[in-house]
Design a protein around this motif. Sequence first.
Motif, PDB file in Angstrom:
ATOM      1  N   HIS A 385      40.454  60.186  46.767  1.00 47.79           N
ATOM      2  CA  HIS A 385      41.977  59.534  47.493  1.00 47.79           C
ATOM      3  C   HIS A 385      41.316  58.829  47.954  1.00 47.79           C
ATOM      4  CE1 HIS A 385      45.619  58.630  49.719  1.00 47.79           C
ATOM      5  NE2 HIS A 385      44.510  58.085  50.950  1.00 47.79           N
ATOM      6  N   ALA A 386      40.456  58.147  48.169  1.00 44.37           N
ATOM      7  CA  ALA A 386      39.881  56.801  48.238  1.00 44.37           C
ATOM      8  C   ALA A 386      39.048  56.568  47.511  1.00 44.37           C
ATOM      9  CB  ALA A 386      38.315  57.157  49.338  1.00 44.37           C
ATOM     10  N   TYR A 387      39.464  56.595  46.630  1.00 40.85           N
ATOM     11  CA  TYR A 387      39.426  55.727  45.129  1.00 40.85           C
ATOM     12  C   TYR A 387      40.602  55.630  44.726  1.00 40.85           C
ATOM     13  CZ  TYR A 387      37.591  54.626  40.245  1.00 40.85           C
ATOM     14  OH  TYR A 387      37.559  53.732  39.751  1.00 40.85           O
ATOM     15  N   THR A 388      41.246  56.473  44.723  1.00 42.30           N
ATOM     16  CA  THR A 388      42.312  56.117  44.194  1.00 42.30           C
ATOM     17  C   THR A 388      43.302  54.827  45.302  1.00 42.30           C
ATOM     18  OG1 THR A 388      42.904  58.291  43.688  1.00 42.30           O
ATOM     19  CG2 THR A 388      45.028  56.531  43.742  1.00 42.30           C
ATOM     20  N   GLU A 389      42.954  55.180  46.015  1.00 45.16           N
ATOM     21  CA  GLU A 389      43.410  54.074  47.164  1.00 45.16           C
ATOM     22  C   GLU A 389      42.785  52.618  47.619  1.00 45.16           C
ATOM     23  OE1 GLU A 389      45.546  52.223  50.493  1.00 45.16           O
ATOM     24  OE2 GLU A 389      46.183  54.239  49.034  1.00 45.16           O
ATOM     25  N   ALA A 390      40.937  52.649  47.060  1.00 47.49           N
ATOM     26  CA  ALA A 390      40.580  51.373  46.244  1.00 47.49           C
ATOM     27  C   ALA A 390      41.267  50.361  45.347  1.00 47.49           C
ATOM     28  CB  ALA A 390      39.341  51.649  46.437  1.00 47.49           C
ATOM     29  N   ASN A 391      41.213  51.559  44.281  1.00 47.56           N
ATOM     30  CA  ASN A 391      41.803  51.284  43.204  1.00 47.56           C
ATOM     31  C   ASN A 391      43.428  50.704  43.284  1.00 47.56           C
ATOM     32  OD1 ASN A 391      41.388  50.859  40.010  1.00 47.56           O
ATOM     33  ND2 ASN A 391      43.410  52.118  40.179  1.00 47.56           N
ATOM     34  N   ARG A 392      44.297  51.295  43.932  1.00 49.63           N
ATOM     35  CA  ARG A 392      45.540  50.725  44.065  1.00 49.63           C
ATOM     36  C   ARG A 392      45.112  49.570  44.380  1.00 49.63           C
ATOM     37  NH1 ARG A 392      49.176  49.431  48.021  1.00 49.63           N
ATOM     38  NH2 ARG A 392      48.059  51.477  49.499  1.00 49.63           N
ATOM     39  N   LEU A 393      44.412  49.293  45.631  1.00 48.10           N
ATOM     40  CA  LEU A 393      44.684  47.328  46.216  1.00 48.10           C
ATOM     41  C   LEU A 393      43.650  47.053  45.517  1.00 48.10           C
ATOM     42  CD1 LEU A 393      43.256  49.088  50.169  1.00 48.10           C
ATOM     43  CD2 LEU A 393      45.084  48.624  49.416  1.00 48.10           C
ATOM     44  N   LEU A 394      42.737  46.840  44.833  1.00 44.27           N
ATOM     45  CA  LEU A 394      41.977  45.817  43.839  1.00 44.27           C
ATOM     46  C   LEU A 394      43.093  45.577  43.101  1.00 44.27           C
ATOM     47  CD1 LEU A 394      39.992  44.897  42.693  1.00 44.27           C
ATOM     48  CD2 LEU A 394      38.980  47.142  41.785  1.00 44.27           C
ATOM     49  N   THR A 395      43.830  46.504  42.289  1.00 45.69           N
ATOM     50  CA  THR A 395      44.727  46.269  41.293  1.00 45.69           C
ATOM     51  C   THR A 395      46.408  45.498  41.785  1.00 45.69           C
ATOM     52  OG1 THR A 395      44.572  48.510  40.183  1.00 45.69           O
ATOM     53  CG2 THR A 395      46.659  47.328  39.610  1.00 45.69           C
ATOM     54  N   ASN A 396      46.314  45.533  43.151  1.00 44.27           N
ATOM     55  CA  ASN A 396      47.611  44.614  43.987  1.00 44.27           C
ATOM     56  C   ASN A 396      46.666  43.483  43.609  1.00 44.27           C
ATOM     57  OD1 ASN A 396      49.423  46.882  43.637  1.00 44.27           O
ATOM     58  ND2 ASN A 396      48.685  47.055  46.009  1.00 44.27           N
ATOM     59  N   ALA A 397      45.578  43.428  44.141  1.00 44.68           N
ATOM     60  CA  ALA A 397      44.810  42.057  44.966  1.00 44.68           C
ATOM     61  C   ALA A 397      44.435  41.017  43.561  1.00 44.68           C
ATOM     62  CB  ALA A 397      43.594  42.358  45.646  1.00 44.68           C
ATOM     63  N   TYR A 398      44.127  41.888  42.602  1.00 41.89           N
ATOM     64  CA  TYR A 398      43.868  41.486  41.749  1.00 41.89           C
ATOM     65  C   TYR A 398      45.226  40.464  41.112  1.00 41.89           C
ATOM     66  CZ  TYR A 398      41.165  40.438  36.505  1.00 41.89           C
ATOM     67  OH  TYR A 398      41.063  40.019  36.125  1.00 41.89           O
ATOM     68  N   ALA A 399      46.910  41.484  40.760  1.00 41.72           N
ATOM     69  CA  ALA A 399      47.944  41.197  40.771  1.00 41.72           C
ATOM     70  C   ALA A 399      47.957  39.686  41.207  1.00 41.72           C
ATOM     71  CB  ALA A 399      48.845  42.034  40.573  1.00 41.72           C
ATOM     72  N   ARG A 400      47.502  40.178  42.809  1.00 36.93           N
ATOM     73  CA  ARG A 400      48.283  38.322  43.079  1.00 36.93           C
ATOM     74  C   ARG A 400      47.339  37.387  42.620  1.00 36.93           C
ATOM     75  NH1 ARG A 400      47.820  42.001  47.648  1.00 36.93           N
ATOM     76  NH2 ARG A 400      45.644  41.074  48.332  1.00 36.93           N
ATOM     77  N   LEU A 401      46.134  37.795  42.565  1.00 39.55           N
ATOM     78  CA  LEU A 401      45.058  37.038  42.123  1.00 39.55           C
ATOM     79  C   LEU A 401      45.785  36.076  40.647  1.00 39.55           C
ATOM     80  CD1 LEU A 401      42.440  35.319  42.919  1.00 39.55           C
ATOM     81  CD2 LEU A 401      41.283  37.012  41.651  1.00 39.55           C
ATOM     82  N   GLU A 402      45.501  36.644  39.634  1.00 38.16           N
ATOM     83  CA  GLU A 402      45.985  35.977  38.158  1.00 38.16           C
ATOM     84  C   GLU A 402      48.001  35.516  38.749  1.00 38.16           C
ATOM     85  OE1 GLU A 402      44.314  38.671  35.268  1.00 38.16           O
ATOM     86  OE2 GLU A 402      46.311  39.764  35.679  1.00 38.16           O
ATOM     87  N   SER A 403      48.684  36.282  39.432  1.00 37.18           N
ATOM     88  CA  SER A 403      49.830  35.032  39.635  1.00 37.18           C
ATOM     89  C   SER A 403      49.758  34.019  40.187  1.00 37.18           C
ATOM     90  CB  SER A 403      51.002  36.052  40.795  1.00 37.18           C
ATOM     91  OG  SER A 403      51.796  35.391  40.677  1.00 37.18           O
ATOM     92  N   ALA A 404      48.956  33.876  41.105  1.00 33.44           N
ATOM     93  CA  ALA A 404      47.915  32.742  42.170  1.00 33.44           C
ATOM     94  C   ALA A 404      47.504  31.471  41.415  1.00 33.44           C
ATOM     95  CB  ALA A 404      47.159  32.701  43.545  1.00 33.44           C
ATOM     96  N   ASP A 405      46.547  32.208  40.070  1.00 32.09           N
ATOM     97  CA  ASP A 405      46.207  31.703  39.317  1.00 32.09           C
ATOM     98  C   ASP A 405      47.104  31.096  38.538  1.00 32.09           C
ATOM     99  OD1 ASP A 405      43.275  30.860  38.238  1.00 32.09           O
ATOM    100  OD2 ASP A 405      44.273  31.615  36.558  1.00 32.09           O
ATOM    101  N   PHE A 406      48.175  31.602  38.094  1.00 27.16           N
ATOM    102  CA  PHE A 406      48.963  30.959  37.078  1.00 27.16           C
ATOM    103  C   PHE A 406      49.648  30.256  38.013  1.00 27.16           C
ATOM    104  CE2 PHE A 406      53.023  31.213  35.263  1.00 27.16           C
ATOM    105  CZ  PHE A 406      52.965  30.612  34.033  1.00 27.16           C
ATOM    106  N   ALA A 407      50.545  30.380  38.611  1.00 28.71           N
ATOM    107  CA  ALA A 407      51.030  28.979  39.367  1.00 28.71           C
ATOM    108  C   ALA A 407      50.090  27.457  40.253  1.00 28.71           C
ATOM    109  CB  ALA A 407      51.350  29.531  40.857  1.00 28.71           C
ATOM    110  N   LEU A 408      49.075  28.069  40.483  1.00 31.71           N
ATOM    111  CA  LEU A 408      48.332  27.330  40.643  1.00 31.71           C
ATOM    112  C   LEU A 408      48.621  26.455  39.283  1.00 31.71           C
ATOM    113  CD1 LEU A 408      45.234  28.182  43.048  1.00 31.71           C
ATOM    114  CD2 LEU A 408      47.359  26.554  43.503  1.00 31.71           C
TER     115      LEU A 408
END
Length: 485
Positions: A385-408
């Motif tokens: 579960h810890a790995y799954t949760e870390a992967n979920r948080l990483l995926t969400n943060a990466y999506a926010r990063l890509e979205s912000a990079d595109f917007a900038l």
Amino acid sequence: MTRRLHSHLTKKHKISPGPCRAAGVGAFVFASTALLLTGCASERPYADLWVPPRPYHADADAARPPASALDHSHHASNPAGPTQADANPTGELTLRDAVALSLRHSPALAASGWASTAAEAEARQMGQAPNPRVGFSSQNFAGPERGDTLERHTLRISQVIELADKRARRLALGEATQRLRAWDFEQQRVDIAAEAGAHYVAVVTAQQRVTLAEQQLALAQDGLDVANDRAQSGTAPGLECDQATARVALRRIALEQARQQLAAERADLAATWGAADAVFDRATGDLDTRVQMPALDALRGRLAQSPAVARWDDEIAQRQAKLHLARANATPDPTVGIGLRYFPEADETAGVAEISIPLNIFDDNRDAILAARLRVSQAEAQRRHAYTEANRLLTNAYARLESADFALTALDQDALPAAQRAYDAALESYAAGLTDYLMVLDAERTVLEIRNRQLDTALTYHRAVLEIERITSSSLGEDSDRAKP
């Protein structure tokens, strides 16, 4: 006047970078974001300061309380922590300084250090053998006088003999618990570094909001001057003066709100190193710089080294040690003793030897063994579960990063230039008397909205970088061969 009005709007404020200053030994910094916000050089000057998660034995002193607290004669209930005299710097503040101060003086990290060192002492205690027992008994010293009943006094010493290697299993359990507390300290260290970085980015953003609000106020005041000049010359109605006056009042309110928000962000940052007030002059940095991101799959490969995931190997080891100890405790421990028995009437002494063994009739520790075995299975599921949760948080943060990079990119290359051209055209038309003041206001509002959106998006971008570094417990952009094309 028109030229002065145009210069206020087209100027893009940048925070000037300050000098790179050395942090203390063992400073834990997020290297990529330090580069983003300090702007000291084009290369990665702080990459060598990244400290990956460590096993406890690698640096035991990292979590050690003051030496006075480790003295057995020290009984203070609340020992004094490290001095705060140097924990509230003045002058310019870099991200490197902020993170180093937070790690050195954070009350939360100090508390975790106490727990880690206490676990070390508990591990040593669990490896101790049971103490021997000494006893004395007296028989028939006040009974009836009978020839076959003699008064006797017995002095004996006894010792529990631990079987099934119980002492070694207790010691293994204590050491596993000690490693877990060290991982808790590591997680606290990573979280505090990320928190300090996030607050630092917020301060830099708030500083730029204040600068932008000041520019907006100056721009509004210049607009009011232009409107007054046109009204006095009879080329514009007095309504434009009222509109410009209201606009100046709104800009003053916005400036005061930006200053209050900056004060709050500064206080939040200072609190990360335990200071009540922020006395530094300004936080240096440039929000325009971006990091070259590794691919998501490459980042997922780093999850195993993060404390949130890596700790579960030691968690499972600790629970297995509890299981081994529970099984060992099912083996009865005999007590052996020897002594001397004295017969006063005969003035004679005789030796005594004894042994006692508990009988596992009612309690064979069966349920404790079952519970310990189930706890091991629970820990294995929690690791997944810890790995799954870390992967979920990483995926969400990466999506926010890509979205912000595109917007900038879109804001910098498309939205802002187009809005600036529209404003220039509206301003020239207004100066030539071909349009009214409302068109200038509308064009100006669009430019300012884009500038504010840039700040919001840059804040989101850098916070996403920090979150990814916290989750993976590693700096970004180090491996160019793993970076996205």
